[in-house]
Design a protein around this motif. Structure first.
Motif, PDB file in Angstrom:
ATOM      1  N   ILE A   1      45.289 -57.823  40.212  1.00 27.70           N
ATOM      2  CA  ILE A   1      46.601 -57.942  40.856  1.00 27.70           C
ATOM      3  C   ILE A   1      46.442 -57.870  42.369  1.00 27.70           C
ATOM      4  CG2 ILE A   1      48.848 -56.813  41.183  1.00 27.70           C
ATOM      5  CD1 ILE A   1      48.589 -55.910  38.174  1.00 27.70           C
ATOM      6  N   ARG A   2      45.631 -56.949  42.832  1.00 34.33           N
ATOM      7  CA  ARG A   2      45.434 -56.792  44.278  1.00 34.33           C
ATOM      8  C   ARG A   2      44.637 -57.945  44.878  1.00 34.33           C
ATOM      9  NH1 ARG A   2      49.815 -54.250  45.033  1.00 34.33           N
ATOM     10  NH2 ARG A   2      49.800 -52.102  44.345  1.00 34.33           N
ATOM     11  N   TYR A   3      43.736 -58.542  44.092  1.00 33.59           N
ATOM     12  CA  TYR A   3      43.065 -59.761  44.565  1.00 33.59           C
ATOM     13  C   TYR A   3      44.116 -60.827  44.854  1.00 33.59           C
ATOM     14  CZ  TYR A   3      38.248 -58.438  43.073  1.00 33.59           C
ATOM     15  OH  TYR A   3      37.009 -57.854  42.929  1.00 33.59           O
ATOM     16  N   LEU A   4      45.045 -61.002  43.925  1.00 32.30           N
ATOM     17  CA  LEU A   4      46.100 -61.996  44.109  1.00 32.30           C
ATOM     18  C   LEU A   4      46.945 -61.662  45.335  1.00 32.30           C
ATOM     19  CD1 LEU A   4      47.724 -64.464  43.302  1.00 32.30           C
ATOM     20  CD2 LEU A   4      48.892 -63.048  41.585  1.00 32.30           C
ATOM     21  N   ASP A   5      47.330 -60.398  45.463  1.00 31.52           N
ATOM     22  CA  ASP A   5      48.109 -59.979  46.634  1.00 31.52           C
ATOM     23  C   ASP A   5      47.359 -60.293  47.930  1.00 31.52           C
ATOM     24  OD1 ASP A   5      50.040 -58.923  44.924  1.00 31.52           O
ATOM     25  OD2 ASP A   5      49.386 -56.842  45.178  1.00 31.52           O
ATOM     26  N   LYS A   6      46.068 -60.005  47.939  1.00 33.80           N
ATOM     27  CA  LYS A   6      45.259 -60.213  49.147  1.00 33.80           C
ATOM     28  C   LYS A   6      45.161 -61.697  49.487  1.00 33.80           C
ATOM     29  CE  LYS A   6      42.522 -58.901  52.477  1.00 33.80           C
ATOM     30  NZ  LYS A   6      43.140 -58.347  53.681  1.00 33.80           N
ATOM     31  N   LEU A   7      44.996 -62.546  48.480  1.00 29.16           N
ATOM     32  CA  LEU A   7      44.905 -63.987  48.739  1.00 29.16           C
ATOM     33  C   LEU A   7      46.210 -64.529  49.306  1.00 29.16           C
ATOM     34  CD1 LEU A   7      42.932 -65.131  45.567  1.00 29.16           C
ATOM     35  CD2 LEU A   7      42.061 -64.901  47.904  1.00 29.16           C
ATOM     36  N   VAL A   8      47.343 -64.091  48.755  1.00 29.48           N
ATOM     37  CA  VAL A   8      48.640 -64.536  49.278  1.00 29.48           C
ATOM     38  C   VAL A   8      48.836 -64.016  50.695  1.00 29.48           C
ATOM     39  CG1 VAL A   8      51.147 -64.384  48.975  1.00 29.48           C
ATOM     40  CG2 VAL A   8      49.679 -64.807  46.991  1.00 29.48           C
ATOM     41  N   ASP A   9      48.389 -62.801  50.950  1.00 32.88           N
ATOM     42  CA  ASP A   9      48.470 -62.223  52.287  1.00 32.88           C
ATOM     43  C   ASP A   9      47.646 -63.047  53.281  1.00 32.88           C
ATOM     44  OD1 ASP A   9      49.487 -60.021  53.893  1.00 32.88           O
ATOM     45  OD2 ASP A   9      47.415 -59.322  54.028  1.00 32.88           O
ATOM     46  N   GLU A  10      46.450 -63.443  52.879  1.00 34.35           N
ATOM     47  CA  GLU A  10      45.603 -64.264  53.753  1.00 34.35           C
ATOM     48  C   GLU A  10      46.266 -65.616  54.026  1.00 34.35           C
ATOM     49  OE1 GLU A  10      41.773 -64.448  51.839  1.00 34.35           O
ATOM     50  OE2 GLU A  10      41.246 -62.418  52.470  1.00 34.35           O
ATOM     51  N   LEU A  11      46.898 -66.188  53.016  1.00 33.68           N
ATOM     52  CA  LEU A  11      47.609 -67.454  53.186  1.00 33.68           C
ATOM     53  C   LEU A  11      48.712 -67.297  54.226  1.00 33.68           C
ATOM     54  CD1 LEU A  11      48.035 -70.400  52.102  1.00 33.68           C
ATOM     55  CD2 LEU A  11      49.702 -69.406  50.521  1.00 33.68           C
ATOM     56  N   ALA A  12      49.486 -66.230  54.084  1.00 30.38           N
ATOM     57  CA  ALA A  12      50.599 -65.982  55.004  1.00 30.38           C
ATOM     58  C   ALA A  12      50.113 -65.681  56.423  1.00 30.38           C
ATOM     59  CB  ALA A  12      51.458 -64.830  54.489  1.00 30.38           C
ATOM     60  N   LYS A  13      48.890 -65.199  56.543  1.00 30.65           N
ATOM     61  CA  LYS A  13      48.343 -64.904  57.869  1.00 30.65           C
ATOM     62  C   LYS A  13      47.709 -66.128  58.517  1.00 30.65           C
ATOM     63  CE  LYS A  13      47.769 -59.972  57.405  1.00 30.65           C
ATOM     64  NZ  LYS A  13      46.863 -58.836  57.277  1.00 30.65           N
ATOM     65  N   GLY A  14      47.781 -67.271  57.831  1.00 32.72           N
ATOM     66  CA  GLY A  14      47.327 -68.509  58.435  1.00 32.72           C
ATOM     67  C   GLY A  14      45.890 -68.912  58.173  1.00 32.72           C
ATOM     68  N   LYS A  15      45.205 -68.187  57.304  1.00 29.98           N
ATOM     69  CA  LYS A  15      43.833 -68.587  56.987  1.00 29.98           C
ATOM     70  C   LYS A  15      43.831 -69.953  56.320  1.00 29.98           C
ATOM     71  CE  LYS A  15      40.583 -64.843  56.345  1.00 29.98           C
ATOM     72  NZ  LYS A  15      39.712 -64.175  55.405  1.00 29.98           N
ATOM     73  N   SER A  16      42.774 -70.695  56.532  1.00 39.72           N
ATOM     74  CA  SER A  16      42.658 -72.010  55.885  1.00 39.72           C
ATOM     75  C   SER A  16      42.386 -71.818  54.399  1.00 39.72           C
ATOM     76  CB  SER A  16      41.527 -72.814  56.518  1.00 39.72           C
ATOM     77  OG  SER A  16      40.283 -72.260  56.168  1.00 39.72           O
ATOM     78  N   MET A  17      42.827 -72.806  53.606  1.00 38.32           N
ATOM     79  CA  MET A  17      42.599 -72.734  52.159  1.00 38.32           C
ATOM     80  C   MET A  17      41.107 -72.670  51.866  1.00 38.32           C
ATOM     81  SD  MET A  17      45.377 -72.386  50.487  1.00 38.32           S
ATOM     82  CE  MET A  17      45.099 -72.893  48.813  1.00 38.32           C
ATOM     83  N   GLU A  18      40.309 -73.361  52.642  1.00 39.04           N
ATOM     84  CA  GLU A  18      38.864 -73.350  52.439  1.00 39.04           C
ATOM     85  C   GLU A  18      38.304 -71.925  52.529  1.00 39.04           C
ATOM     86  OE1 GLU A  18      35.609 -74.781  55.404  1.00 39.04           O
ATOM     87  OE2 GLU A  18      36.228 -76.539  54.227  1.00 39.04           O
ATOM     88  N   LYS A  19      38.774 -71.157  53.484  1.00 41.97           N
ATOM     89  CA  LYS A  19      38.304 -69.779  53.648  1.00 41.97           C
ATOM     90  C   LYS A  19      38.905 -68.856  52.583  1.00 41.97           C
ATOM     91  CE  LYS A  19      37.088 -69.888  58.471  1.00 41.97           C
ATOM     92  NZ  LYS A  19      37.265 -69.351  59.798  1.00 41.97           N
ATOM     93  N   ILE A  20      40.177 -69.084  52.231  1.00 37.40           N
ATOM     94  CA  ILE A  20      40.831 -68.251  51.224  1.00 37.40           C
ATOM     95  C   ILE A  20      40.139 -68.409  49.873  1.00 37.40           C
ATOM     96  CG2 ILE A  20      42.959 -67.908  49.886  1.00 37.40           C
ATOM     97  CD1 ILE A  20      44.486 -68.782  52.449  1.00 37.40           C
ATOM     98  N   LEU A  21      39.799 -69.655  49.532  1.00 40.73           N
ATOM     99  CA  LEU A  21      39.211 -69.944  48.223  1.00 40.73           C
ATOM    100  C   LEU A  21      37.679 -69.832  48.246  1.00 40.73           C
ATOM    101  CD1 LEU A  21      41.469 -72.890  47.081  1.00 40.73           C
ATOM    102  CD2 LEU A  21      41.810 -70.431  46.826  1.00 40.73           C
ATOM    103  N   ARG A  22      37.193 -69.041  49.162  1.00 38.06           N
ATOM    104  CA  ARG A  22      35.786 -68.691  49.276  1.00 38.06           C
ATOM    105  C   ARG A  22      34.851 -69.694  48.629  1.00 38.06           C
ATOM    106  NH1 ARG A  22      39.320 -65.022  50.060  1.00 38.06           N
ATOM    107  NH2 ARG A  22      38.820 -63.139  51.187  1.00 38.06           N
TER     108      ARG A  22
END
Length: 115
Positions: A94-115
């Protein structure tokens, strides 16, 4: 094992908050869906079915077709806790999902978010 209230909550009840958080920062629902699919292995139709059925978080992650092995590369703090230090498996997912959405909202690129 201690059960948390969030385990019984439907993913569909939280999903609009994920989308709203992303959209508020100029990101899209499609990107949120892509993150969820990357993390869980659900395809779009399966994801929509789980949302429609009001599937709870515990079942959502237990039934995930293929949890992404790269998810263990997700590091950082969410809700004041380091995700890599969470021992309980469902809470960690659950927290992995929260962290990924948080990174998205902070403007990280999808490439970096999806490691």
């Amino acid at each position: 094992m201690m059960s948390h209230k969030i385990y019984a909550m439907s993913v569909a009840s939280v999903y609009p908050h994920y989308v709203a958080k992303a959209e508020k920062k100029g990101r899209t629902k499609a990107e949120v869906d892509e993150i969820i699919r990357w993390l869980t292995g659900y395809d779009q139709e399966e994801l929509e079915g789980k949302l429609e059925k009001q599937t709870d978080f515990e079942t959502f992650f237990a039934d995930a077709p293929q949890l992404n092995p790269s998810r263990t590369l997700i590091k950082g703090v969410i809700c004041g806790v380091r995700v890599e230090d969470i021992e309980e498996p469902t809470m960690r997912e659950i927290r992995y999902l929260d962290k990924l959405v948080d990174e998205l909202a902070k403007g990280k690129s999808m490439e970096k978010i999806l490691r």
